[in-house]
Write an enzyme that holds these catalytic residues in place. Structure first.
Site, PDB file in Angstrom:
ATOM      1  N   GLU A 114       0.808  -1.224  -0.129  1.00 59.27           N
ATOM      2  CA  GLU A 114      -0.096  -0.236   0.174  1.00 59.27           C
ATOM      3  C   GLU A 114       1.101   1.333   0.121  1.00 59.27           C
ATOM      4  OE1 GLU A 114      -3.326   0.000   2.818  1.00 59.27           O
ATOM      5  OE2 GLU A 114      -3.194  -2.258   2.797  1.00 59.27           O
ATOM      6  N   HIS A 241      -8.633   9.306   3.097  1.00 59.02           N
ATOM      7  CA  HIS A 241      -8.421   7.989   2.364  1.00 59.02           C
ATOM      8  C   HIS A 241      -8.548   8.557   1.004  1.00 59.02           C
ATOM      9  CE1 HIS A 241      -8.154   4.177   0.586  1.00 59.02           C
ATOM     10  NE2 HIS A 241      -7.530   3.721   1.578  1.00 59.02           N
ATOM     11  N   ARG A 287      -0.551   8.624   1.680  1.00 59.38           N
ATOM     12  CA  ARG A 287      -1.627   8.863   1.495  1.00 59.38           C
ATOM     13  C   ARG A 287      -2.170  10.382   1.873  1.00 59.38           C
ATOM     14  NH1 ARG A 287      -5.074   4.704   5.274  1.00 59.38           N
ATOM     15  NH2 ARG A 287      -4.681   3.009   3.603  1.00 59.38           N
ATOM     16  N   HIS A 348     -11.176   9.218   7.008  1.00 57.31           N
ATOM     17  CA  HIS A 348     -10.904   7.846   7.049  1.00 57.31           C
ATOM     18  C   HIS A 348     -10.161   7.510   8.543  1.00 57.31           C
ATOM     19  CE1 HIS A 348      -9.892   3.776   6.007  1.00 57.31           C
ATOM     20  NE2 HIS A 348      -8.700   3.891   6.158  1.00 57.31           N
ATOM     21  N   ARG A 383      -0.351   8.768   8.969  1.00 56.71           N
ATOM     22  CA  ARG A 383      -0.251   7.009   9.343  1.00 56.71           C
ATOM     23  C   ARG A 383       0.070   6.562   8.135  1.00 56.71           C
ATOM     24  NH1 ARG A 383      -4.098   2.505   8.965  1.00 56.71           N
ATOM     25  NH2 ARG A 383      -5.219   4.436   7.808  1.00 56.71           N
TER      26      ARG A 383
HETATM   27  C1  SIN Z   1      -6.957   0.459   2.921  1.00 61.05           C
HETATM   28  O1  SIN Z   1      -7.346  -0.693   2.496  1.00 61.05           O
HETATM   29  O2  SIN Z   1      -6.778   1.067   2.010  1.00 61.05           O
HETATM   30  C2  SIN Z   1      -7.125   0.881   4.169  1.00 61.05           C
HETATM   31  C3  SIN Z   1      -6.163   0.414   5.106  1.00 61.05           C
HETATM   32  C4  SIN Z   1      -5.879   1.370   6.041  1.00 61.05           C
HETATM   33  O3  SIN Z   1      -6.385   2.329   6.178  1.00 61.05           O
HETATM   34  O4  SIN Z   1      -4.801   1.183   6.659  1.00 61.05           O
END
Ligand code: SIN
Length: 532
Positions: A114, A241, A287, A348, A383
């Site tokens: 991610e 998010h 993010r 988020h 985060r």
């Molecule tokens: C996601 O799956 O994008 C969210 C996971 C997270 O917020 O750490």
């Protein structure tokens, strides 16, 4: 009637359940209070997974570095190191209670990637990791006779020795004595007596109109801790998010960042891939960078959303790796293998929260916090994806150790907590005030305290929130308590804390961006608010 326990846990997500199991195993009697049903939590929605160093192609130093980079200079490095280092043991405990993380054809963990991670290190259960963890923990809780789970039980406020002495400002000998909670079904307020309260109530996404969070995410624990006189930190860092499904209703369904981890690309409505111009990690940048880039592209073009394109992947792969996302999109007529997904950012994750030590301890003896409600220093100004479930399990374990030690010295609470005084009814007319204020508060936050902030807008928000707070408090003190009113009282408190912290920060860092102070200051400092 008064109920007496050794430990009260507020919230039934991964943090609360993990902690409850551990303190019960020490022999303590534990009550878990949850305002809805046991399975309704933020954990349940976590699609991505749990970031942890579990393969020999990864190492702690790299995970630490990625966390510090995402946190934009504000993380507490010692906290980061310890939480990252504790991860594998805590994750193994989840495996031991029956959790089955996804594996590849060779039987190795199928590690996802991610934003902000320079390696594949996200353990997941397809795209339903939170739900799988929650179910495994609930099965374990059901087997533990020392745990009593109260559903539809809404914690209102922590009762402290100072409050019982009617001198809330006097902290000499102050400590937790218990709490009041509304039994939602009967409408009665119950008294719980215990020397320890663990807050694990999750975050406060509902303070914004558009959020990935479930209805329960109303910042209850943060507001309760603040009212009890405990410091709350870094609330300005609300993580948006980048990719939630665009819809013309308030619904925001998360499209996991793991989709970009499998190669999805963000595009403008004209089809231009734009992330490369914002960050060298392009679509897998941290993010804050991605959400801001989308916000900028949308504002520049006036478009209501951008596209997320994963059409280079086969239908079979997408069905297997992202069954929930595939199914939800299909229901809306979007075929992931052929169509691009319309996405927008939405609130988020609350990176700030109740200030705690690495033992989940707050400054109030007997009060602990773990999970999203807490601010340990791990996340800093932003985060790192999938570090939240990691923090929840690690801090639940550390909290349990600290509470075990505290209960060895602390005598069982004999505090005489007076019964709750019900102030009388409420009419349909007045209930309209609650829903009206609820809507106005969330719109104000979206309009004035969103991804891009200015001092002028924050000051406007402060004035509006102060007016709303006064009206909500008048209502609270004059009528019977009910869940929507309690949530609104907490939300308006959290909104005020976010704005106060945002106004304290005279720089742009991580998730807090303002053209009034576009630079990052040389020395990173936490913001903090405490009730006087
Ligand atoms: C996601 O799956 O994008 C969210 C996971 C997270 O917020 O750490």
């Amino acid at each position: 009637m008064t109920r007496t326990f050794d430990v009260l846990v507020v919230g039934s997500g991964i943090a609360g359940l993990s902690f409850a199991l551990k303190v019960a195993a020490q022999g303590h009697r534990v009550a878990i209070l949850t305002k809805k049903t046991r399975a309704e939590s933020n954990t349940n929605r976590a699609q991505g997974g749990i970031a942890v160093v579990m393969s020999n192609t990864d190492d702690f130093e790299c995970h630490v570095r990625d966390t510090l980079t995402a946190g934009d200079g504000l993380c507490d490095e010692q906290v980061v190191r310890e939480i990252v280092r504790d991860g594998p043991s805590r994750v193994q405990e989840l495996v031991d209670i029956g959790l089955k993380f996804s594996r590849d054809k060779e039987g190795n963990y199928d590690l996802g990637r991610e934003g902000g991670h320079s390696r594949r290190r996200i353990l997941h259960v397809k795209d339903m990791t939170g739900k799988a963890i929650e179910e495994a923990l609930l099965r374990a809780v059901a087997r533990e006779s020392r745990i009593t789970l109260y559903e539809h039980c809404f914690a209102i406020d922590i009762v402290t020795a100072a409050k019982l002495r009617r001198r809330p400002g006097d902290w000499e000998g102050n400590r937790v004595c218990g709490l009041y909670a509304l039994d939602v079904r009967s409408g009665r307020v119950k008294t719980f007596v215990a020397p320890v309260v663990m807050l694990s109530t999750g975050g406060a996404g509902q303070v914004y109109l558009y959020t990935t969070n479930p209805d329960i995410a109303t910042g209850d624990g943060i507001a309760m801790a603040y009212r009890a006189g405990v410091e709350v930190r870094n609330m300005e860092f609300v993580q948006f998010h980048p990719t939630t499904l665009y819809s013309t209703t308030n619904l925001r369904f998360l499209i996991s960042e793991a989709v970009r981890g499998e190669g999805a690309v963000l595009r403008t409505l004209q089809g231009r891939a734009f992330m490369r111009q914002y960050h060298p990690m392009a679509d897998l940048a941290p993010r804050d960078v991605v959400a801001r880039a989308i916000d900028r592209e949308m504002k520049r073009s006036g478009a209501p959303h951008v596209w997320l394109d994963i059409t280079h992947r086969s239908a079979a792969f997408l069905r297997e790796r992202f069954p929930l996302i595939t199914k939800t999109c299909r229901q809306l007529g979007i075929d992931l293998a052929r169509d691009m997904i319309p996405v927008v950012p939405a609130a988020h994750y609350t990176c700030g929260g109740v200030a705690t030590t690495l033992a989940a301890r707050t400054a109030l003896p007997g009060l602990y916090a773990c999970g999203e409600v807490a601010c340990t220093g791990l996340h800093g100004a932003n985060r790192l994806a999938s570090n939240s479930l990691l923090e929840a399990v690690v801090m639940a374990h550390r909290g349990a150790e600290a509470v075990g030690a505290y209960l060895q010295t602390e005598k069982p609470s004999r505090a005489k907590i007076p019964a709750w005084v019900d102030l009388g009814g409420g009419t349909e007319d007045e209930r309209v005030v609650v829903s009206h204020n609820w809507e106005e508060l969330r719109r104000t936050m979206g309009d004035y305290v969103g991804i891009m902030r200015t001092t002028k807008r924050l000051e406007r928000a402060r004035t509006r929130i102060a007016n709303l707070k006064k009206e909500i408090h008048d209502y609270y003190w004059n009528f019977s308590v009910e869940p929507r009113l309690l949530e609104l009282r907490n939300l308006v408190q959290v909104a005020e804390l976010i704005v106060e912290c945002a106004l304290q920060r005279h720089e742009s860092r991580g998730l807090h961006y303002t053209p009034d102070f576009p630079r990052r200051l040389k020395f990173a400092k936490d913001t903090a608010v405490k009730k006087r």
